[in-house]
Design an enzyme around this catalytic site. Structure first.
Site, PDB file in Angstrom:
ATOM      1  N   SER A 247       0.845  -1.195   0.000  1.00 37.33           N
ATOM      2  CA  SER A 247       0.000   0.000   0.000  1.00 37.33           C
ATOM      3  C   SER A 247       0.876   1.239   0.000  1.00 37.33           C
ATOM      4  O   SER A 247       2.097   1.158   0.088  1.00 37.33           O
ATOM      5  CB  SER A 247      -0.921  -0.001   1.218  1.00 37.33           C
ATOM      6  OG  SER A 247      -0.170   0.330   2.364  1.00 37.33           O
ATOM      7  N   LYS A 248       0.211   2.378  -0.087  1.00 34.06           N
ATOM      8  CA  LYS A 248       0.876   3.680  -0.156  1.00 34.06           C
ATOM      9  C   LYS A 248       1.946   3.850   0.913  1.00 34.06           C
ATOM     10  O   LYS A 248       2.975   4.468   0.681  1.00 34.06           O
ATOM     11  CB  LYS A 248      -0.174   4.794   0.018  1.00 34.06           C
ATOM     12  CG  LYS A 248      -0.787   5.209  -1.285  1.00 34.06           C
ATOM     13  CD  LYS A 248      -0.348   6.632  -1.634  1.00 34.06           C
ATOM     14  CE  LYS A 248      -0.348   6.900  -3.106  1.00 34.06           C
ATOM     15  NZ  LYS A 248       0.929   6.736  -3.763  1.00 34.06           N
ATOM     16  N   ARG A 249       1.650   3.289   2.101  1.00 36.06           N
ATOM     17  CA  ARG A 249       2.610   3.587   3.171  1.00 36.06           C
ATOM     18  C   ARG A 249       3.936   2.844   2.993  1.00 36.06           C
ATOM     19  O   ARG A 249       4.901   3.117   3.686  1.00 36.06           O
ATOM     20  CB  ARG A 249       1.971   3.344   4.553  1.00 36.06           C
ATOM     21  CG  ARG A 249       1.969   1.948   5.047  1.00 36.06           C
ATOM     22  CD  ARG A 249       0.963   1.736   6.157  1.00 36.06           C
ATOM     23  NE  ARG A 249       0.378   0.441   5.972  1.00 36.06           N
ATOM     24  CZ  ARG A 249       0.944  -0.673   6.399  1.00 36.06           C
ATOM     25  NH1 ARG A 249       2.091  -0.636   7.052  1.00 36.06           N
ATOM     26  NH2 ARG A 249       0.380  -1.834   6.162  1.00 36.06           N
ATOM     27  N   GLY A 251       5.536   3.104   0.216  1.00 37.49           N
ATOM     28  CA  GLY A 251       6.266   3.895  -0.783  1.00 37.49           C
ATOM     29  C   GLY A 251       5.444   4.095  -2.039  1.00 37.49           C
ATOM     30  O   GLY A 251       4.216   4.011  -2.006  1.00 37.49           O
TER      31      GLY A 251
END
Ligand code: GLU
Length: 483
Positions: A247-249, A251
């Protein structure tokens, strides 16, 4: 003939998972002389993100995934924007209504909400309660309505997935899905079936999140009496540590971000290719041309696969090293222009100089974005005067560093102006021994003086590329600091 389609919704930038799907689609089409179609699924007006359509097209092009039918290029089965196909969807929805396979539903959002709450309260399976299935008591001229599919209440539907085998779904757990929404736009499920049929798509490749909807798609194909395409549901990506979904977290997740971070499209292509497919041997570096020959669905794996960023970085280094200096310079140029180190447009002689610098850094460069840090002092006429502490190596002292720089100045002044690396080496290499000093005590002050940095490309190549005049000027400035 194989016809694949990539069918993104313009609801965000092209995701790396989508890019992998598109790569597989593209390869299947290329290797069979088939067609790779780009279809824009823009039926959800609320989720439209401005700029995403351009990004999707640019990102696909950047990866070298040209579509043979779709926006811009056209084709025999267009339009390729779903928003331009409404008339087709309405015609086929009407056919289902006429045949008693679909129905108008007049339920208001409030009613649906109440039904849902009641189901949740009673811990029942939530879903539409088929209130309007056999005629709507509320039906009145001018009321908002949707068209729903009359999903069979009994029996089973089998989804054949080329990776996962035959998957059986009880029809009783499937909903009467909306086919046409109250705004007149089709739902994804309906438009997708209609378009894949009329665009003669043979293979549907998509993320596994769509698997639960596929039995409804199969039922729709059956309702029309059409054969359905082959289905391939690709695995999800796991985070680099393998502990959960990417996911986005963790990167960057869009192609655009990887591009801006300084990855080469060749590297991202190769990396994504192997996230879910393997060539059956241990070959890791696979060009697009080779991939076209080697790819097969039989070697695509259905299990989740780890998005190993370190591997992607490794690929980037490999592909950077493989580039011709001219090509590498061309790719570095925008990053240097963005950083203000080169003008835009870049005059030919400045570009030529850039090309000359490439062999100096090619081995060291991991991301194109690192280029500025490696070569800024070549592109600048003047550099900030280095700090005193940097000019004095750890186990040395100011007096020694000063003596070293003065000796270097004198020696370098005597080197012919052409500044050939061989002449530089012949003159400078013997210096530490002559002065009774260690290599680092001589070359570190020189390195820092001319570049402002402690890590640089190789000494003689660096001096040569800087040129005699700049080298002497920078040594003098360093001497002034130490005095
Ligand atoms: N529009 C869908 C998406 O954005 C496409 C899914 C499919 O390929 O069927 O994921």
């Amino acid at each position: 003939m194989i016809r694949t389609r990539f069918a993104p919704s313009p609801t965000g930038y092209l995701h790396i998972g989508g890019a992998r799907t598109a790569i597989y689609d593209w390869l299947l089409a290329q290797q069979s002389g088939g067609k790779f179609i780009l279809r824009i699924e823009d039926t959800d007006r609320n989720r439209f993100v401005p700029g995403s359509l351009d990004d999707i097209k640019e990102s696909l092009q950047w990866l070298g995934l040209d579509w043979g039918e779709g926006p811009e290029v056209g084709g025999d089965f267009g339009p390729y924007f779903q928003s331009e196909r409404l008339e087709i969807y309405h015609r086929y929805a009407q056919q289902l209504i006429d045949e008693g396979k679909a129905y108008y539903c007049y339920c208001t959002p409030e009613r649906l909400q109440q039904v849902r709450q009641a189901q949740e309260g009673a811990k029942e399976q939530v879903g539409y309660d088929r209130h309007c299935r056999d005629g709507s008591p509320e039906a009145q001229e001018g009321m908002k309505r949707v068209i729903r599919f009359k999903t069979p209440l009994t029996g089973k539907t089998i989804v054949k997935d080329l990776l996962r085998g035959d998957l059986e779904f009880e029809n009783s757990i499937l909903e009467d899905l909306v086919l046409i929404k109250s705004d007149g736009f089709p739902t994804y499920h309906f438009a997708n079936v209609i378009d894949d049929h009329f665009m003669k798509v043979t293979h549907v490749l998509r993320g596994e999140e769509w698997l639960p909807s596929t039995p409804i798609h199969v039922l729709l194909y059956q309702a029309f009496g059409w054969e359905h395409p082959e289905f391939v549901h690709l695995s999800i990506f796991l985070s680099p540590d393998g502990k959960g979904k990417l996911s986005k977290r963790h990167g960057a997740t869009s192609v655009k971000e990887y591009r801006e971070l300084g990855y080469l499209p060749e590297a991202l292509f190769n990396f994504l290719l192997l996230l879910g497919w393997n060539p059956g041997n241990d070959q890791e570096v696979i060009s697009k041309e080779e991939a076209i020959k080697m790819f097969s669905l039989a070697r695509v794996n259905a299990s989740p696969v780890r998005f190993a960023t370190d591997k992607l970085n490794w690929y980037n280094g490999v592909y950077i090293r493989n580039l011709e200096p001219q090509d590498l310079a061309r790719r570095c140029l925008p990053f240097l222009q963005k950083g203000g180190l080169l003008p835009d447009p870049c005059p030919a002689e400045r570009f030529e100089y850039l090309v000359q610098l490439m062999p100096l850094v090619q081995e060291r460069l991991k991301l194109l974005t690192d280029i500025s840090g490696w070569i800024d002092f070549f592109l600048q006429e003047e550099i900030p005067v280095p700090a005193r502490e940097l000019l004095i190596p750890k186990k040395s002292d100011a007096a020694t560093a000063l003596k070293v720089l003065n000796t270097l100045l004198e020696t370098i002044e005597g080197i012919p102006a052409a500044f050939q690396t061989a002449d530089l080496e012949a003159a400078l290499h013997p210096l530490p021994e002559k002065m009774g000093l260690k290599m680092g005590d001589v070359f570190m002050p020189l390195r820092v003086a001319v570049s402002g940095k402690t890590a640089t490309p190789g000494m003689y190549e660096m001096l040569q590329a800087l040129g005699k005049e700049r080298v002497l000027r920078r040594i003098k400035a360093a001497i002034a600091i130490l005095q």
